[in-house]
Design a protein around this motif. Structure first.
Motif, PDB file in Angstrom:
ATOM      1  N   LYS A 274       0.824  -1.200   0.000  1.00 45.66           N
ATOM      2  CA  LYS A 274       0.000   0.000   0.000  1.00 45.66           C
ATOM      3  C   LYS A 274       0.858   1.251   0.000  1.00 45.66           C
ATOM      4  O   LYS A 274       0.581   2.216  -0.730  1.00 45.66           O
ATOM      5  CB  LYS A 274      -0.929  -0.002   1.219  1.00 45.66           C
ATOM      6  CG  LYS A 274      -2.002  -1.083   1.174  1.00 45.66           C
ATOM      7  CD  LYS A 274      -2.924  -0.980   2.376  1.00 45.66           C
ATOM      8  CE  LYS A 274      -4.024  -2.039   2.297  1.00 45.66           C
ATOM      9  NZ  LYS A 274      -4.942  -1.967   3.469  1.00 45.66           N
ATOM     10  N   LEU A 275       1.913   1.257   0.794  1.00 44.81           N
ATOM     11  CA  LEU A 275       2.806   2.413   0.831  1.00 44.81           C
ATOM     12  C   LEU A 275       3.570   2.552  -0.488  1.00 44.81           C
ATOM     13  O   LEU A 275       3.721   3.657  -1.016  1.00 44.81           O
ATOM     14  CB  LEU A 275       3.781   2.279   2.004  1.00 44.81           C
ATOM     15  CG  LEU A 275       4.773   3.433   2.193  1.00 44.81           C
ATOM     16  CD1 LEU A 275       4.044   4.722   2.498  1.00 44.81           C
ATOM     17  CD2 LEU A 275       5.766   3.106   3.303  1.00 44.81           C
ATOM     18  N   LEU A 312       8.871   8.628   7.828  1.00 42.20           N
ATOM     19  CA  LEU A 312       8.187   7.562   8.550  1.00 42.20           C
ATOM     20  C   LEU A 312       9.161   6.804   9.439  1.00 42.20           C
ATOM     21  O   LEU A 312      10.345   6.680   9.121  1.00 42.20           O
ATOM     22  CB  LEU A 312       7.522   6.591   7.563  1.00 42.20           C
ATOM     23  CG  LEU A 312       6.545   7.211   6.565  1.00 42.20           C
ATOM     24  CD1 LEU A 312       6.068   6.155   5.588  1.00 42.20           C
ATOM     25  CD2 LEU A 312       5.376   7.858   7.295  1.00 42.20           C
ATOM     26  N   SER A 313       8.659   6.293  10.529  1.00 41.69           N
ATOM     27  CA  SER A 313       9.486   5.503  11.432  1.00 41.69           C
ATOM     28  C   SER A 313       9.580   4.069  10.943  1.00 41.69           C
ATOM     29  O   SER A 313       8.618   3.531  10.365  1.00 41.69           O
ATOM     30  CB  SER A 313       8.881   5.529  12.846  1.00 41.69           C
ATOM     31  OG  SER A 313       7.573   5.006  12.837  1.00 41.69           O
ATOM     32  N   ASP A 314      10.729   3.443  11.182  1.00 37.25           N
ATOM     33  CA  ASP A 314      10.959   2.047  10.807  1.00 37.25           C
ATOM     34  C   ASP A 314      10.745   1.821   9.309  1.00 37.25           C
ATOM     35  O   ASP A 314      10.245   0.773   8.886  1.00 37.25           O
ATOM     36  CB  ASP A 314      10.051   1.119  11.616  1.00 37.25           C
ATOM     37  CG  ASP A 314      10.574  -0.311  11.618  1.00 37.25           C
ATOM     38  OD1 ASP A 314      11.754  -0.506  11.241  1.00 37.25           O
ATOM     39  OD2 ASP A 314       9.801  -1.218  11.978  1.00 37.25           O
ATOM     40  N   VAL A 319       2.790   0.511   7.776  1.00 37.79           N
ATOM     41  CA  VAL A 319       2.057   1.778   7.702  1.00 37.79           C
ATOM     42  C   VAL A 319       1.037   1.699   6.577  1.00 37.79           C
ATOM     43  O   VAL A 319       1.364   1.299   5.460  1.00 37.79           O
ATOM     44  CB  VAL A 319       3.016   2.962   7.470  1.00 37.79           C
ATOM     45  CG1 VAL A 319       2.242   4.255   7.283  1.00 37.79           C
ATOM     46  CG2 VAL A 319       3.975   3.082   8.640  1.00 37.79           C
ATOM     47  N   ALA A 320      -0.208   2.100   6.873  1.00 38.23           N
ATOM     48  CA  ALA A 320      -1.257   2.195   5.858  1.00 38.23           C
ATOM     49  C   ALA A 320      -1.514   3.671   5.603  1.00 38.23           C
ATOM     50  O   ALA A 320      -2.160   4.351   6.408  1.00 38.23           O
ATOM     51  CB  ALA A 320      -2.527   1.499   6.330  1.00 38.23           C
ATOM     52  N   GLU A 324      -4.030  12.300   4.123  1.00 34.15           N
ATOM     53  CA  GLU A 324      -3.164  13.337   4.689  1.00 34.15           C
ATOM     54  C   GLU A 324      -1.698  12.913   4.638  1.00 34.15           C
ATOM     55  O   GLU A 324      -0.820  13.723   4.310  1.00 34.15           O
ATOM     56  CB  GLU A 324      -3.586  13.617   6.139  1.00 34.15           C
ATOM     57  CG  GLU A 324      -2.714  14.628   6.863  1.00 34.15           C
ATOM     58  CD  GLU A 324      -2.732  15.989   6.185  1.00 34.15           C
ATOM     59  OE1 GLU A 324      -1.716  16.714   6.292  1.00 34.15           O
ATOM     60  OE2 GLU A 324      -3.750  16.327   5.548  1.00 34.15           O
ATOM     61  N   MET A 325      -1.416  11.642   4.952  1.00 33.58           N
ATOM     62  CA  MET A 325      -0.039  11.160   4.905  1.00 33.58           C
ATOM     63  C   MET A 325       0.496  11.175   3.474  1.00 33.58           C
ATOM     64  O   MET A 325       1.661  11.509   3.240  1.00 33.58           O
ATOM     65  CB  MET A 325       0.050   9.751   5.485  1.00 33.58           C
ATOM     66  CG  MET A 325       1.458   9.170   5.517  1.00 33.58           C
ATOM     67  SD  MET A 325       1.516   7.491   6.172  1.00 33.58           S
ATOM     68  CE  MET A 325       1.007   7.802   7.854  1.00 33.58           C
TER      69      MET A 325
END
Length: 544
Positions: A274-275, A312-314, A319-320, A324-325
């Motif tokens: 997804k990312l 982003l962390s890690d 992360v989905a 906004e992201m």
């Protein structure tokens, strides 16, 4: 000292020298043991290794290649079916070699694979094929020598026929044993296939005029129905015309991947699909304008994706991204896309801020001209007007049947679209689908120089006159019909387009006696060139 007693280490020998000598003797013993422990090759070593794979898995693994895969399976036929030579061609990184190897893994049939890139002359190619057929492995025991020393084509044909006969007899014996034992699984048949990869490189060899007719004539020279020939090339069959007659291979064209197919390929084996999909939404379109080779794109997008995941962390694992992201990550990566394009592909371009500043200065207060400038700026290279018309002419000559030139390029400047069209019947629709599949398999057609010049003159005669500014920018290369200077310029432009790989120049056809050409550009690029000239390309493009 007793000879049977092991030699002792001298007192003055250091620990490092003692360990190095012992490790060297140990490595030599291990190497000798490996050489002696290698089992002799069998007929099963000609099979493509790996776990069995289904045809559906192969089709899903290669997006946009289902028609080519099914066509190859149909031409290979059932077990022990004779076949005509195949000629698979298309650009690099289009899945030709991977697909043929996966299909033979699925069919469980033996093949002899030889790459004309690693086998860079005829002697190495001959010996590589014979080594595989004779089940010969080069190692230290045989001083890394070949099974047969072969330099002359006549010797190769004799050795090849003998080796193929032995392999086919072994295959028949194995099939008979399986039948006698009532074993239905594991049948490999009696056919043996010779695969020549990177076949276009043979034209650059010193004795290409001899080796090319020989390889194409193997089907007639051997006269063995149990032998199949497959040629894989990045150029079309028309570039291999020779003065010798041979059975023409069946062409199978592999077009470049479209952006949607590239997206599916790049999404494989991604931890967070997804990312990565949101990243491709931002970056893929810009990179696909420069290249559609999956290998180059994968290598180029890797550092840019790491930059994309910096906020982003890690590294974005688990992360989905929401709307906004995605906007925040887009603002983070947008200034770096152009620099990464320039760094990887060496494309000289202005930064986005400079482009916007120039647009505001030059086109301020005129939105219509700004829209036109964006269309004209969609081309990533500069080309003169006559070269653009010549490129469009070559594209139309490759896509349109020659029998329709008279109706498409008439005195009215194209076909009459005002004629009433009848509603197509079911048979007509089926015939249309069949023709579209045949055109997809054959790829762009070839054309002689006379046809190219005739289409060029027709297009120029109906084109609008260029403005004075355009004539000055093109250094007097404006289009005017019936000019001898223009025709000489067209020939120079044709040579430049061939050198730039926009048009491919083949060898002389033995039947017609004239050189044939083929357009290599996609329809998207042809439309961009036509828009830059305000030329109605769709009016002249034949749609089956």
């Amino acid at each position: 000292m007793d000879k049977d007693k092991a030699p002792q280490t001298p007192r003055r020998m250091t620990r490092s020298s003692a360990s190095s000598s012992s490790s060297a003797s140990t490595s030599n013993n291990v190497t000798a043991a490996k050489v002696n422990s290698l089992e002799p090759l069998t007929i099963n070593d000609l099979l493509v290794g790996g776990d069995p794979i289904s045809l559906d898995d192969i089709i899903s693994s290669f997006p946009g290649r289902s028609s080519q895969i099914l066509e190859i399976v149909r031409l290979l036929g059932p077990l022990n079916s004779p076949m005509l030579p195949l000629f698979m061609y298309g650009g690099s990184s289009t899945g030709k070699t991977s697909i043929i190897l996966q299909l033979f893994r699925h069919l469980n049939r033996p093949l002899v694979y030889s790459s004309c890139r690693t086998c860079y002359n005829q002697c190495i190619l001959f010996e590589s094929i014979l080594n595989q057929l004779l089940l010969h492995r080069k190692n230290a025991a045989n001083s890394y020598s070949n099974a047969k020393r072969c330099e002359r084509p006549s010797d190769f044909v004799n050795f090849l026929r003998e080796a193929l006969t032995n392999v086919i007899n072994n295959l028949k014996e194995k099939s008979e044993k399986l039948i006698s034992n009532n074993i239905t699984q594991g049948k490999i048949g009696n056919m043996i296939y010779l695969v020549f990869d990177n076949f276009n490189l043979v034209r650059e060899w010193d004795k290409s005029s001899t080796i090319l007719p020989l390889l194409f004539n193997l089907y007639d020279l051997l006269k063995m129905p149990e032998v199949g020939l497959i040629f894989i090339s990045s150029t079309s069959p028309d570039t291999f015309y020779s003065n010798m007659g041979y059975v023409e291979p069946i062409p199978i064209y592999f077009p470049d991947y479209i952006e949607g197919d590239i997206r599916q390929i790049l999404l494989r084996n991604q931890v967070n699909q997804k990312l990565y999909s949101s990243f491709l939404d931002v970056a893929l379109n810009s990179f696909c304008r420069i290249t559609r080779q999956v290998g180059d794109l994968s290598a180029a997008l890797k550092p840019l994706y790491e930059k994309y995941c910096e906020p982003l962390s890690d590294k974005g694992k688990g992360v989905a991204p929401n709307a906004e992201m995605k906007r925040r990550l887009f603002r983070h990566i947008n200034p770096h896309i152009t620099s990464y394009l320039n760094e990887v592909f060496k494309v000289s371009s202005l930064s986005s801020t400079e482009v916007e500043t120039r647009k505001e200065e030059k086109w301020k207060g005129n939105p219509r001209r700004l829209e036109q400038s964006e269309e004209l700026g969609s081309l990533a290279f500069h080309m003169s007007t006559s070269a653009k018309y010549l490129l469009i002419s070559a594209f139309l000559a490759s896509r349109n049947p020659a029998t329709l030139d008279a109706s498409l390029f008439d005195s009215k400047g194209g076909s009459d679209n005002r004629k009433r069209k009848r509603k197509p019947s079911e048979k007509a629709l089926e015939r249309k689908e069949t023709l579209e599949e045949e055109l997809l398999m054959k790829g762009p057609g070839t054309f002689p120089l006379e046809r190219l010049l005739a289409i060029f003159q027709c297009l120029v005669s109906v084109a609008e006159e260029p403005s004075d500014d355009e004539e000055q920018n093109n250094d007097g290369l404006g289009v005017e019909g019936g000019n001898g200077g223009l025709m000489s310029d067209v020939l120079l432009q044709l040579s430049s387009l061939c050198n730039a790989s926009f048009i491919f120049k083949g060898r002389s056809c033995p039947i017609e006696g004239s050189t044939r050409y083929r357009s290599t550009i996609s329809e998207d690029l042809a439309l961009k060139v036509a828009r830059s000239l305000k030329f109605p390309l769709s009016k002249y493009l034949y749609r089956s």
